[in-house]
Write a protein that holds these residues in place. Structure first.
Motif, PDB file in Angstrom:
ATOM      1  N   LEU A 139      12.192  14.418   6.457  1.00 41.78           N
ATOM      2  CA  LEU A 139      10.075  14.412   6.102  1.00 41.78           C
ATOM      3  C   LEU A 139       9.632  13.859   7.333  1.00 41.78           C
ATOM      4  O   LEU A 139       9.894  12.076   7.740  1.00 41.78           O
ATOM      5  CB  LEU A 139      10.804  14.371   4.695  1.00 41.78           C
ATOM      6  CG  LEU A 139      11.350  14.512   3.295  1.00 41.78           C
ATOM      7  CD1 LEU A 139      11.240  14.286   2.357  1.00 41.78           C
ATOM      8  CD2 LEU A 139      11.188  15.541   3.902  1.00 41.78           C
ATOM      9  N   ASP A 140       8.815  14.159   7.213  1.00 41.27           N
ATOM     10  CA  ASP A 140       7.778  13.253   8.035  1.00 41.27           C
ATOM     11  C   ASP A 140       6.671  13.113   7.272  1.00 41.27           C
ATOM     12  O   ASP A 140       5.341  13.645   6.428  1.00 41.27           O
ATOM     13  CB  ASP A 140       6.742  14.436   8.870  1.00 41.27           C
ATOM     14  CG  ASP A 140       6.020  13.970  10.304  1.00 41.27           C
ATOM     15  OD1 ASP A 140       5.713  12.450   9.903  1.00 41.27           O
ATOM     16  OD2 ASP A 140       5.539  14.871  10.911  1.00 41.27           O
ATOM     17  N   LEU A 141       6.218  11.003   7.226  1.00 42.70           N
ATOM     18  CA  LEU A 141       5.407  10.766   6.264  1.00 42.70           C
ATOM     19  C   LEU A 141       4.450  10.315   7.217  1.00 42.70           C
ATOM     20  O   LEU A 141       4.081   8.570   7.107  1.00 42.70           O
ATOM     21  CB  LEU A 141       6.272  10.229   6.029  1.00 42.70           C
ATOM     22  CG  LEU A 141       7.320  10.610   4.328  1.00 42.70           C
ATOM     23  CD1 LEU A 141       8.112   9.558   3.957  1.00 42.70           C
ATOM     24  CD2 LEU A 141       6.965  11.285   3.600  1.00 42.70           C
ATOM     25  N   SER A 142       3.803  11.147   7.812  1.00 44.89           N
ATOM     26  CA  SER A 142       3.044  10.020   8.916  1.00 44.89           C
ATOM     27  C   SER A 142       1.764   9.959   8.968  1.00 44.89           C
ATOM     28  O   SER A 142       1.586   9.915   7.356  1.00 44.89           O
ATOM     29  CB  SER A 142       2.764  11.551   9.856  1.00 44.89           C
ATOM     30  OG  SER A 142       3.673  12.091  10.930  1.00 44.89           O
ATOM     31  N   CYS A 143       1.697   8.615   8.751  1.00 45.07           N
ATOM     32  CA  CYS A 143       0.291   8.191   7.744  1.00 45.07           C
ATOM     33  C   CYS A 143      -0.444   7.475   8.282  1.00 45.07           C
ATOM     34  O   CYS A 143      -0.430   6.628   9.742  1.00 45.07           O
ATOM     35  CB  CYS A 143       0.981   7.170   6.372  1.00 45.07           C
ATOM     36  SG  CYS A 143       1.993   5.448   7.709  1.00 45.07           S
ATOM     37  N   ARG A 144      -1.904   7.237   8.124  1.00 45.01           N
ATOM     38  CA  ARG A 144      -3.147   6.008   8.218  1.00 45.01           C
ATOM     39  C   ARG A 144      -2.748   5.096   7.246  1.00 45.01           C
ATOM     40  O   ARG A 144      -2.258   5.242   5.952  1.00 45.01           O
ATOM     41  CB  ARG A 144      -3.622   7.124   8.112  1.00 45.01           C
ATOM     42  CG  ARG A 144      -4.512   8.094   9.238  1.00 45.01           C
ATOM     43  CD  ARG A 144      -5.268   8.149   9.414  1.00 45.01           C
ATOM     44  NE  ARG A 144      -6.484   8.580  10.622  1.00 45.01           N
ATOM     45  CZ  ARG A 144      -6.362   9.125  11.215  1.00 45.01           C
ATOM     46  NH1 ARG A 144      -6.836  10.304  10.937  1.00 45.01           N
ATOM     47  NH2 ARG A 144      -6.804   9.314  12.324  1.00 45.01           N
ATOM     48  N   LYS A 145      -3.511   3.838   7.645  1.00 46.10           N
ATOM     49  CA  LYS A 145      -4.121   3.113   6.829  1.00 46.10           C
ATOM     50  C   LYS A 145      -4.997   2.992   6.046  1.00 46.10           C
ATOM     51  O   LYS A 145      -6.213   3.298   6.703  1.00 46.10           O
ATOM     52  CB  LYS A 145      -3.857   1.055   7.609  1.00 46.10           C
ATOM     53  CG  LYS A 145      -4.195   0.228   6.250  1.00 46.10           C
ATOM     54  CD  LYS A 145      -3.744  -1.147   7.084  1.00 46.10           C
ATOM     55  CE  LYS A 145      -2.375  -1.416   7.195  1.00 46.10           C
ATOM     56  NZ  LYS A 145      -2.076  -2.727   7.269  1.00 46.10           N
ATOM     57  N   ARG A 146      -5.578   2.972   4.027  1.00 46.92           N
ATOM     58  CA  ARG A 146      -6.663   2.627   3.981  1.00 46.92           C
ATOM     59  C   ARG A 146      -6.482   1.769   3.014  1.00 46.92           C
ATOM     60  O   ARG A 146      -6.158   1.847   1.909  1.00 46.92           O
ATOM     61  CB  ARG A 146      -6.885   4.131   2.886  1.00 46.92           C
ATOM     62  CG  ARG A 146      -8.464   5.086   2.604  1.00 46.92           C
ATOM     63  CD  ARG A 146      -8.778   6.193   2.041  1.00 46.92           C
ATOM     64  NE  ARG A 146      -7.635   6.191   0.923  1.00 46.92           N
ATOM     65  CZ  ARG A 146      -7.433   7.275   0.709  1.00 46.92           C
ATOM     66  NH1 ARG A 146      -8.488   8.138   0.842  1.00 46.92           N
ATOM     67  NH2 ARG A 146      -6.542   7.753  -0.470  1.00 46.92           N
ATOM     68  N   GLU A 147      -7.358   1.084   2.877  1.00 45.90           N
ATOM     69  CA  GLU A 147      -7.413  -0.461   1.855  1.00 45.90           C
ATOM     70  C   GLU A 147      -6.992  -1.426   1.723  1.00 45.90           C
ATOM     71  O   GLU A 147      -6.243  -1.776   0.476  1.00 45.90           O
ATOM     72  CB  GLU A 147      -8.483   0.805   0.220  1.00 45.90           C
ATOM     73  CG  GLU A 147      -9.144   1.587   0.351  1.00 45.90           C
ATOM     74  CD  GLU A 147      -9.467   2.044  -0.794  1.00 45.90           C
ATOM     75  OE1 GLU A 147      -8.707   2.041  -1.579  1.00 45.90           O
ATOM     76  OE2 GLU A 147     -10.997   2.794  -1.082  1.00 45.90           O
ATOM     77  N   GLY A 148      -5.759  -0.905   2.881  1.00 46.80           N
ATOM     78  CA  GLY A 148      -4.414  -2.490   2.890  1.00 46.80           C
ATOM     79  C   GLY A 148      -3.853  -1.258   2.733  1.00 46.80           C
ATOM     80  O   GLY A 148      -2.294  -2.318   2.783  1.00 46.80           O
ATOM     81  N   LYS A 149      -3.269   0.092   2.481  1.00 46.10           N
ATOM     82  CA  LYS A 149      -2.065   0.707   2.373  1.00 46.10           C
ATOM     83  C   LYS A 149      -1.857   1.736   2.538  1.00 46.10           C
ATOM     84  O   LYS A 149      -2.929   2.679   3.371  1.00 46.10           O
ATOM     85  CB  LYS A 149      -2.216   0.744   0.586  1.00 46.10           C
ATOM     86  CG  LYS A 149      -2.508  -0.106  -0.096  1.00 46.10           C
ATOM     87  CD  LYS A 149      -2.575   0.550  -1.993  1.00 46.10           C
ATOM     88  CE  LYS A 149      -2.329  -0.828  -2.703  1.00 46.10           C
ATOM     89  NZ  LYS A 149      -2.557  -0.378  -4.206  1.00 46.10           N
ATOM     90  N   TRP A 150      -0.995   1.932   2.944  1.00 49.22           N
ATOM     91  CA  TRP A 150      -0.325   3.578   4.151  1.00 49.22           C
ATOM     92  C   TRP A 150       0.083   5.009   3.111  1.00 49.22           C
ATOM     93  O   TRP A 150      -0.017   4.758   2.067  1.00 49.22           O
ATOM     94  CB  TRP A 150       1.001   3.472   4.614  1.00 49.22           C
ATOM     95  CG  TRP A 150       1.035   1.896   5.629  1.00 49.22           C
ATOM     96  CD1 TRP A 150       2.250   0.868   5.202  1.00 49.22           C
ATOM     97  CD2 TRP A 150       0.369   1.587   6.716  1.00 49.22           C
ATOM     98  NE1 TRP A 150       1.879  -0.266   6.320  1.00 49.22           N
ATOM     99  CE2 TRP A 150       0.531   0.675   7.570  1.00 49.22           C
ATOM    100  CE3 TRP A 150      -0.741   2.343   7.591  1.00 49.22           C
ATOM    101  CZ2 TRP A 150       0.343   0.090   8.719  1.00 49.22           C
ATOM    102  CZ3 TRP A 150      -0.821   2.523   8.911  1.00 49.22           C
ATOM    103  CH2 TRP A 150      -0.573   0.716   9.055  1.00 49.22           C
ATOM    104  N   TYR A 151      -1.143   4.852   3.721  1.00 46.40           N
ATOM    105  CA  TYR A 151      -1.064   6.808   3.027  1.00 46.40           C
ATOM    106  C   TYR A 151      -0.504   7.385   3.768  1.00 46.40           C
ATOM    107  O   TYR A 151      -1.229   8.051   4.954  1.00 46.40           O
ATOM    108  CB  TYR A 151      -1.984   7.297   2.087  1.00 46.40           C
ATOM    109  CG  TYR A 151      -3.004   6.323   0.940  1.00 46.40           C
ATOM    110  CD1 TYR A 151      -2.033   6.110   0.047  1.00 46.40           C
ATOM    111  CD2 TYR A 151      -3.594   4.856   1.402  1.00 46.40           C
ATOM    112  CE1 TYR A 151      -2.688   5.809  -1.011  1.00 46.40           C
ATOM    113  CE2 TYR A 151      -4.087   4.204   0.482  1.00 46.40           C
ATOM    114  CZ  TYR A 151      -3.219   4.412  -1.023  1.00 46.40           C
ATOM    115  OH  TYR A 151      -3.486   4.102  -2.376  1.00 46.40           O
ATOM    116  N   VAL A 152       0.247   8.663   3.328  1.00 46.50           N
ATOM    117  CA  VAL A 152       0.658  10.182   4.406  1.00 46.50           C
ATOM    118  C   VAL A 152      -0.803  11.151   4.510  1.00 46.50           C
ATOM    119  O   VAL A 152      -1.512  11.003   3.273  1.00 46.50           O
ATOM    120  CB  VAL A 152       1.541  11.370   3.292  1.00 46.50           C
ATOM    121  CG1 VAL A 152       2.332  12.433   4.082  1.00 46.50           C
ATOM    122  CG2 VAL A 152       3.319  10.558   3.270  1.00 46.50           C
TER     123      VAL A 152
END
Length: 261
Positions: A139-152
């Motif tokens: 599973l690829d959970l590539s992510c970015r940070k938004r409002e201090g949290k990581w989201y796929v």
């Protein structure tokens, strides 16, 4: 001379395919109709050349990623060159996953198929597991940070999902797969250094083999990555490598990760 290391960290190579050619691309520039794709490198060699190189160096767990249409022939050639030595991702669904396993892939990698309309689709995930088994699934959970949290992020990293990557969600999703692959989207392909906080978080949260990709550009970076992750995570290096036009010698990376002085 390289410093002798004792580590569980493996170097996981990559073959990124775009328009049928092996390329290194700034991934965050893909997927936008009115945005030019930034290409760091386009190889004169085919995918099978790199698969053969990885086979010769006994590198396992590398991934072939099909970035859009027109890449299947090249991808299959890589899988057939190094049977059961490479994973494959890009457009994988429950309907076509077995085809790539049969062609020689050790695992298939999925993101957008199970994360669509901004949410994790458990029906699709369970269908995939039922068809090929969790031992064949990454599973690829590539992510970015938004409002201090990581989201796929999905759809060539253009859309945020509502799936937060944290200790609890990692624990739950590990039940459905054999490995995780996680690109730090904001630094991937930019040779600007790794996303250190994500490396630390993943090392703390994960309990199955997990590969980090994004920003590692030197042996010093590799040593820092190993320290930050306590040798727990595997690492992918793309644009910085000499085989993809970068300054970081491929064989030096292989030797370091094998603990060769």
């Amino acid at each position: 001379m390289l410093e002798k290391v004792v580590t569980n960290m493996n170097f996981r190579p990559c073959i990124d395919l775009h328009d049928g050619k092996v390329k290194q691309i700034v991934g965050s520039t893909l997927g936008y109709e009115n945005k030019e794709v930034v290409e760091n490198f386009t190889s004169d060699q085919g995918a099978s050349y790199y698969a053969s190189l990885f086979l010769q160096n006994k590198l396992t767990g590398g991934h072939v990623i099909m970035l859009g249409p027109g890449n299947e022939e090249a991808a299959i050639s890589a899988l057939q060159t190094y049977p059961n030595g490479l994973q494959i991702g890009g457009g994988i669904t429950a309907d076509n996953a077995q085809k790539y396993i049969d062609a020689g892939a050790s695992h298939v990698i999925v993101t957008s198929y199970i994360f669509h309309d901004g949410q994790l689709d458990m029906d699709r995930l369970e269908q995939l597991v039922k068809k090929i088994g969790k031992e064949k699934l990454v599973l690829d959970l590539s992510c970015r940070k938004r409002e201090g949290k990581w989201y796929v992020v999905t759809d060539k990293w253009t859309k945020f999902s509502d799936f937060e990557v944290n200790a609890q969600s990692i624990k739950e999703i590990e039940e459905y797969c054999d490995e995780l692959l996680i690109h730090a989207v904001d630094v991937e392909g930019k040779r600007s250094g790794m996303q250190e906080d994500l490396v630390r978080d993943l090392a703390e949260w994960t309990s199955i083999p997990t590969t980090y990709a994004g920003g590692v550009r030197s042996i010093d970076d590799l040593k820092k990555f190993e320290s930050l992750s306590n040798g727990k995570l595997h690492v992918t290096i793309g644009s910085a490598l000499s085989i993809f036009g970068g300054d970081l010698d491929f064989q030096t990376v292989v030797n370091y990760c094998e603990g060769i002085e």
